[in-house]
Design a protein around this motif. Structure first.
Motif, PDB file in Angstrom:
ATOM      1  N   GLY A 165       8.180  14.190  -6.889  1.00  0.00           N
ATOM      2  CA  GLY A 165       8.740  13.708  -5.626  1.00  0.00           C
ATOM      3  C   GLY A 165       7.596  13.202  -4.766  1.00  0.00           C
ATOM      4  N   GLY A 166       7.874  12.913  -3.511  1.00  0.00           N
ATOM      5  CA  GLY A 166       6.822  12.359  -2.655  1.00  0.00           C
ATOM      6  C   GLY A 166       6.732  10.862  -2.854  1.00  0.00           C
ATOM      7  N   CYS A 167       5.526  10.317  -2.828  1.00  0.00           N
ATOM      8  CA  CYS A 167       5.445   8.852  -2.813  1.00  0.00           C
ATOM      9  C   CYS A 167       4.516   8.262  -3.868  1.00  0.00           C
ATOM     10  CB  CYS A 167       5.010   8.398  -1.426  1.00  0.00           C
ATOM     11  SG  CYS A 167       3.473   9.122  -0.924  1.00  0.00           S
ATOM     12  N   THR A 168       4.585   6.923  -3.960  1.00  0.00           N
ATOM     13  CA  THR A 168       3.620   6.196  -4.787  1.00  0.00           C
ATOM     14  C   THR A 168       2.671   5.453  -3.858  1.00  0.00           C
ATOM     15  OG1 THR A 168       4.982   4.187  -4.882  1.00  0.00           O
ATOM     16  CG2 THR A 168       5.291   5.805  -6.651  1.00  0.00           C
ATOM     17  N   ILE A 169       1.473   5.186  -4.363  1.00  0.00           N
ATOM     18  CA  ILE A 169       0.497   4.393  -3.608  1.00  0.00           C
ATOM     19  C   ILE A 169       0.259   3.107  -4.383  1.00  0.00           C
ATOM     20  CG2 ILE A 169      -1.410   5.805  -4.584  1.00  0.00           C
ATOM     21  CD1 ILE A 169      -2.952   5.137  -1.963  1.00  0.00           C
ATOM     22  N   ASN A 170       0.274   1.990  -3.658  1.00  0.00           N
ATOM     23  CA  ASN A 170       0.242   0.665  -4.303  1.00  0.00           C
ATOM     24  C   ASN A 170      -0.790  -0.220  -3.626  1.00  0.00           C
ATOM     25  OD1 ASN A 170       3.048   0.871  -5.826  1.00  0.00           O
ATOM     26  ND2 ASN A 170       3.285   1.716  -3.779  1.00  0.00           N
ATOM     27  N   LEU A 171      -1.542  -0.951  -4.425  1.00  0.00           N
ATOM     28  CA  LEU A 171      -2.493  -1.913  -3.860  1.00  0.00           C
ATOM     29  C   LEU A 171      -1.829  -3.297  -3.907  1.00  0.00           C
ATOM     30  CD1 LEU A 171      -5.323  -2.204  -2.682  1.00  0.00           C
ATOM     31  CD2 LEU A 171      -6.185  -2.602  -4.983  1.00  0.00           C
ATOM     32  N   VAL A 172      -1.501  -3.820  -2.717  1.00  0.00           N
ATOM     33  CA  VAL A 172      -0.635  -4.997  -2.628  1.00  0.00           C
ATOM     34  C   VAL A 172      -1.349  -6.149  -1.903  1.00  0.00           C
ATOM     35  CG1 VAL A 172       1.591  -5.825  -1.728  1.00  0.00           C
ATOM     36  CG2 VAL A 172       1.379  -3.483  -2.548  1.00  0.00           C
ATOM     37  N   LYS A 173      -1.101  -7.371  -2.376  1.00  0.00           N
ATOM     38  CA  LYS A 173      -1.690  -8.555  -1.720  1.00  0.00           C
ATOM     39  C   LYS A 173      -1.163  -8.644  -0.300  1.00  0.00           C
ATOM     40  CE  LYS A 173      -2.405 -11.450  -5.725  1.00  0.00           C
ATOM     41  NZ  LYS A 173      -1.659 -12.223  -6.671  1.00  0.00           N
ATOM     42  N   GLU A 174      -2.086  -8.746   0.645  1.00  0.00           N
ATOM     43  CA  GLU A 174      -1.731  -8.662   2.065  1.00  0.00           C
ATOM     44  C   GLU A 174      -0.654  -9.680   2.461  1.00  0.00           C
ATOM     45  OE1 GLU A 174      -5.224  -8.699   4.443  1.00  0.00           O
ATOM     46  OE2 GLU A 174      -4.188  -7.707   6.109  1.00  0.00           O
TER      47      GLU A 174
END
Ligand code: GLA
Length: 395
Positions: free
Chosen positions: A340-349
């Motif tokens: 549970g909880g969250c995912t962390i994502n590196l996303v194009k601004e």
């Protein structure tokens, strides 16, 4: 969302209204995200967290008797007890606070009772360590108020004992460390063997961290966290029996894994070793601004947590799948204890909006659950702010 200054000011007003006098000081501690290095802290490994612009604030003032009155705005509750008698905490937040006070008092005598007011804006159960922020803020308040002069490491070790002794979760120091020691615009490079850290510039030019909360709330106590702690301890013991030189996790190398006949122990340790490697590789990638590599390492971490450490769940896996299916995301992984909880994502601004829409739509379609998206800023770690003196606060 409120700034730290707004939170402090609201807390002080509530305090004054409730206790009919202003507090003497306010302590604060932030929540955290963890870029990489998951389930490594309790085995003396490496991790890379940073604090975020969500805080728990605790205001405090003296009493003339031996009573302790603590009010929580967010949990709409109040606990009252005498320092000289035993109290049975009725709720989870009370358990944390009672643990902090009792352990603090076992080490340092408290001359009188006190009033305290707690409030904050760290999302609860979202995997950004609201409980660590609560403990760290509260112990910083006690430390400063009673002029005990515990240093940062002593403070976070005390908080960890609250988790061990009062919540019965043998968690590591990741969350408390990040909450106490973070610096704005930096990530911490943490080494849990030497209990030391360095700071790395958090700059990700052109990319942003996007947190996707699955809205699945599972507490660590109820999860398989303790099982993972035991499995890895058993693996270490097993290796030590075969090679006496292996006494600590840091002595274990990849080549030792084949000595583990238990396939589960082998998988757990493979995650541990590969994750430590990834933390170092991410540090290099960040320094070199190699975000493509950075993203690949994040996703590799997720696969390892899912396959080898088995702490993910279908909702988190789907959030990662959705993120990687967009053309805007360089890497994605579950963050925190898992289940549970969250995912962390590196996303194009420039595509953050499109990214968020796609994730929310896709997640809702599949699970009928609203995912919550957050973009945080990095901030400094815990601190205190004397209310009476006219001291300027600098975040
Ligand atoms: C939770 C624990 C931490 C750490 C992470 C997993 O957040 O509180 O100590 O073990 O899980 O990395």
């Amino acid at each position: 969302m409120e700034t730290l200054e707004q939170l402090i000011s609201t807390n002080c007003k509530n305090f004054e209204q409730f206790f009919q006098s202003p507090p003497a000081l306010v302590a604060y501690a932030p929540g955290r995200i963890n870029i990489i290095g998951e389930h490594t802290d309790y085995n003396q490994g490496l991790a890379m967290p940073c604090a975020i612009n969500r805080w728990v604030t605790v205001s405090i003032s003296p009493r003339t008797d031996d009573q302790v009155h603590v009010v929580s705005i967010d949990f709409d509750g109040k606990m009252i007890f005498s320092l000289n008698s035993i109290y049975e905490p009725k709720t989870l937040w009370e358990q944390y606070i009672y643990g902090c006070i009792t352990l603090f008092m076992q080490m340092h005598s408290i001359p009188s009772g006190f009033n305290a007011m707690i409030s904050g804006n760290v999302p609860i159960g979202a995997g950004v360590s609201s409980s660590a922020a609560l403990e760290v803020a509260f112990v910083n308040a006690l430390n400063e108020f009673f002029k005990v002069e515990l240093n940062g490491l002593e403070i976070i070790k005390l908080c960890q004992q609250v988790e061990h002794q009062y919540l019965h979760v043998k968690s590591g120091l990741l969350d408390q460390y990040a909450s106490q020691f973070s610096k704005k615009d930096k990530v911490l490079m943490l080494d849990f063997h030497s209990l030391s850290h360095t700071y790395i510039n958090a700059e990700t030019t052109g990319y942003v961290w996007v947190l996707c909360d699955s809205n699945i709330k599972r507490t660590l106590a109820g999860s398989k966290y303790s099982e993972r702690v035991q499995e890895t301890q058993a693996a270490l013991k097993n290796l030590h029996e075969q090679i006496s030189d292996i006494t600590e996790f840091k002595d274990i190398e990849l080549e030792h894994l084949s000595l583990l006949k238990d396939i589960v122990q082998q998988k757990r340790m493979r995650h541990y070793l590969s994750e430590n490697y990834r933390v170092k590789a991410v540090a290099e990638a960040l320094k070199n601004h190699d975000f493509i590599l950075f993203g690949k390492l994040l996703t590799a971490s997720h696969i390892s947590l899912r396959e080898d450490y088995e702490v993910s769940c279908k909702e988190l896996d789907y959030l990662v799948e959705l993120a990687l299916d967009t053309d805007y995301c360089l890497g994605s992984r579950m963050m925190g204890g898992g289940f549970g909880g969250c995912t962390i994502n590196l996303v194009k601004e420039e595509y953050v909006k499109e990214f968020c829409n796609k994730i929310q739509e896709g997640y809702y379609r599949k699970f009928n659950i609203e995912g919550i998206i957050n973009i945080y800023e990095t901030v400094n770690g815990a601190g205190t702010y004397p209310v009476h003196k006219n001291v300027q606060y600098h975040a």
